[in-house]
Design a protein around this motif. Structure first.
Motif, short mmCIF file in Angstrom:
data_model
loop_
_atom_site.label_atom_id
_atom_site.label_comp_id
_atom_site.label_asym_id
_atom_site.label_seq_id
_atom_site.Cartn_x
_atom_site.Cartn_y
_atom_site.Cartn_z
N SER A 34 0.76 -1.24 -0.15
CA SER A 34 -0.27 -0.57 -0.10
C SER A 34 0.84 1.40 0.09
O SER A 34 -0.09 2.48 -0.40
CB SER A 34 -0.72 -0.61 1.45
OG SER A 34 -0.01 0.41 2.65
N GLN B 35 2.62 2.61 2.00
CA GLN B 35 1.97 3.30 3.07
C GLN B 35 3.67 3.87 4.04
O GLN B 35 3.38 5.02 4.91
CB GLN B 35 1.70 2.15 4.12
CG GLN B 35 1.53 3.00 6.35
CD GLN B 35 1.38 1.80 6.71
OE1 GLN B 35 0.98 0.56 6.58
NE2 GLN B 35 1.75 1.33 8.28
N GLY C 191 -1.02 7.83 -1.63
CA GLY C 191 -0.40 8.10 -0.25
C GLY C 191 0.08 9.10 0.23
O GLY C 191 -0.91 9.91 0.97
#
Length: 626
Positions: free
Chosen positions: A377, A379, A602
């Motif tokens: 992801s 992240q 993100g």
């Protein structure tokens, strides 16, 4: 850099107490200190079959792992010995000697299955040690391999399917290479009068038998499991090391006292393990260090103790969480280290500081990319971007503070005479206003000539001049040498100069904002490029991994066809087709594009005010690539 890690003797890594497994914390700590890649060789087999002797030889010692000389199993749990890898200074060899399987005193076959499963999960090379020949009894004793899918889950979503061999590729990604060590072997290596190799003997022993399915199932199942789960296989045979009455003294005997053929066979075994054993990896080709191996041990044993089945996918995700957090910390630490070395504050311009920041950020990002894995992801990469952006702003603020302090010190020194004249009333005499203006301009010129004042030079000067405006107006109004008209013109001129300075200062501030915005855009594009490069490398590793699995399955498929087992060949063909479909998906641009998209999303969420035109820049960058 060569490994400085050295253990003088083995230690217990996983204790087996009351048929319960416990991780030994001291061993875990020792393993965690190894930051090098590890090659893990584990040995399993029935108790009292000489496993420990082979492991001692791999450690380059005659003693270490307990050999035992009675009918009782000597090794309990799993013992570990970490030694420098021969001729591989950048790797550490981790030897795992497991408790003998089938100990009648234990009375718990499930406990044996967990020991076997842990050896499979933790090793990159698995040695199965048995006595005599590969016959049906030997296969029956290796029933643990048929229970692997009951003791191990490849994915958290895996169903309990009655067909244990379905989706075996998911297991093969994790499983080690397989060596069968046959001890006290007395047969001639030949078939139908023709000499064969040890490997030929193993492969011939793994052939399936036709007949009534109910009668052949027990015969075929362990063979199918070995062929399916361990596509890379090797066999070694060993003659008896010495006469029976001396076996209990094996640990104290010199090689010259042992059977010469046995000594030669043991040496060949060790050389093969040294030459062919690979670093422990997890799917995707990420190399496991001692630190990560310790986390795997802890995760698997805790799962077993909780009564659950170890899941390889979950273990990898847990590792990724730990490793990616460490990757962010390492990258930030590297950034701070480089900034301390390179950024001599105050810098002459903001552009100079941003250039140094960019150099340090690039190297920090490389540190992160080298260690991070399965950050699907993005992240952690976004977290790193946010942290480095904050660090940059902190350096910019500190740069301004350093410059401000320095500039005020310069002005304080230069303005002492001016301040003294103001206090003495020198400028309160007729014509004093022009003298004050001239002295102020001289002070400004001298200030401008002072070097290395930093980024706040103009703004501090502007504030200083603003502070002196009320003094100048008072002097102007009291100057009896000037007419009212001249005073009005002088005041208008002073206001115009102040307004011009304010406009110049605003332009400078706007230029700094634009430089920072451009730097953020540069940062985003740097992250996207390095992520793309990493994804290309990971895709190539994954495709190579897939290709290796396909080739092994095609070899087994061809062997099954030659043996006349079309059903097994068809099953493998289905797995090959599935791997091909996965390859097609991996080769599509979306494999990389989705990762870049996650990064852009993100960044947008975490840094919503960044760039102004960054959204278009990121989108255009992605479109340019794909």
């Amino acid at each position: 850099m060569a490994s400085k890690f050295l253990m003088s003797a083995p230690v217990c890594l996983i204790e087996n107490k009351g048929n319960q497994l416990y991780v030994c914390q001291e061993a875990l700590r020792l393993l965690s200190e190894i930051r090098q890649p590890v090659v893990v060789v584990a040995i399993v087999g029935l108790y009292r079959t000489g496993k420990s002797y082979l492991m001692n030889k791999l450690a380059g010692k005659n003693s270490g792992f307990a050999l035992g000389s009675t009918v009782q199993a000597n090794t309990k749990g799993i013992w570990m010995w970490c030694v420098p890898y021969p001729e591989r200074p950048n790797q550490t060899l981790v030897l795992l000697d497991t408790e003998g399987l089938g100990d009648v005193e234990k009375g718990d076959s499930q406990n044996d299955s967990w020991i076997f499963a842990l050896a499979v999960l933790l090793s990159s090379t698995l040695v199965y040690n048995s006595m005599g020949t590969i016959d049906q009894m030997a296969m029956n004793q290796l029933h643990y391999v048929t229970e692997l899918t009951e003791c191990i889950k490849s994915k958290s979503s895996t169903r309990n399917d009655s067909n244990r061999l379905e989706d075996s590729a998911d297991f093969v990604r994790f499983f080690p290479t397989f060596i069968w060590a046959l001890r006290d072997f007395t047969l001639q290596l030949e078939i139908n009068g023709h000499p064969i190799t040890e490997d030929d003997y193993l492969e011939n022993s793994l052939k399936l038998k036709k007949g009534d399915p109910r009668e052949t199932e027990l015969f075929n199942l362990p063979r199918k499991c070995i062929r399916t789960f361990f596509p890379t296989r090797k066999c070694f045979v060993f003659e008896r090391p010495t006469k029976g009455k001396n076996l209990h003294k094996l640990e104290q005997m010199q090689e010259s006292e042992l059977d010469s053929d046995f000594v030669e066979q043991a040496a060949l075994f060790c050389r093969y393990v040294y030459w062919t054993s690979k670093e422990k990896t997890i799917p995707g080709g990420h190399v496991v260090t001692g630190h990560l191996l310790a986390k795997l041990v802890e995760t698997y044993v805790e799962t077993i103790r909780s009564g659950q089945v170890p899941c390889m996918e979950n273990a990898v995700l847990a590792l990724a969480e730990i490793e990616n957090t460490a990757a962010v910390n390492d990258a930030v630490a590297r950034y701070e280290e480089l900034m301390k070395q390179k950024a001599k504050l105050p810098t002459a311009t903001v552009e100079e500081l941003l250039r140094i920041h960019a150099e340090c950020e690039k190297e920090a990002l490389q540190v992160f990319m080298a260690r991070a894995f399965k950050d699907e992801s993005r992240q952690f990469q976004v977290q790193l971007m946010k942290t480095l952006d904050q660090k940059k702003e902190e350096y910019c603020h500190k740069n301004e503070q350093e410059s401000t302090t320095l500039c005020w010190a310069v002005l304080t020194s230069l303005s002492q005479e001016l301040e003294n004249n103001i206090k003495k009333g020198i400028y309160s005499q007729p014509g004093g206003h022009q003298v004050f203006v001239d002295d102020l301009k001289k002070l400004e010129q001298r200030y401008q000539q002072e070097p290395k004042k930093g980024v706040k030079a103009e703004s501090v000067l502007q504030q200083f001049l603003c502070d002196k405006e009320h003094v100048g107006r008072a002097i102007l109004q009291s100057d009896q040498a000037l007419t009212s008209k001249e005073k009005e013109m002088a005041e208008a001129e002073a206001k115009a100069e102040a307004a011009e300075r304010e406009r110049d200062l605003q332009k400078q501030q706007q230029a700094v904002l634009e430089q920072k915005m451009e730097d953020q855009q540069r940062s985003y594009e740097l992250n996207l490029r390095q992520l793309e490069e990493k994804m290309v490398i990971e895709r190539n590793k994954l495709l190579a991994e897939q290709q290796q699995m396909m080739e092994s399955k095609l070899r087994e498929q061809d062997a099954f066809l030659k043996e006349g087992f079309k059903k097994e060949a068809d099953r493998l063909n289905g797995e090959v087709q599935k791997l091909k479909q996965q390859n097609e998906t991996i080769r599509k641009p979306g494999f990389i594009g989705s990762a870049l998209g996650f990064l852009a999303d993100g960044v947008s969420a975490v840094l919503p005010g960044a760039l102004g035109k960054a959204a278009n820049a990121v989108g255009n960058f992605l479109r340019k690539i794909f």
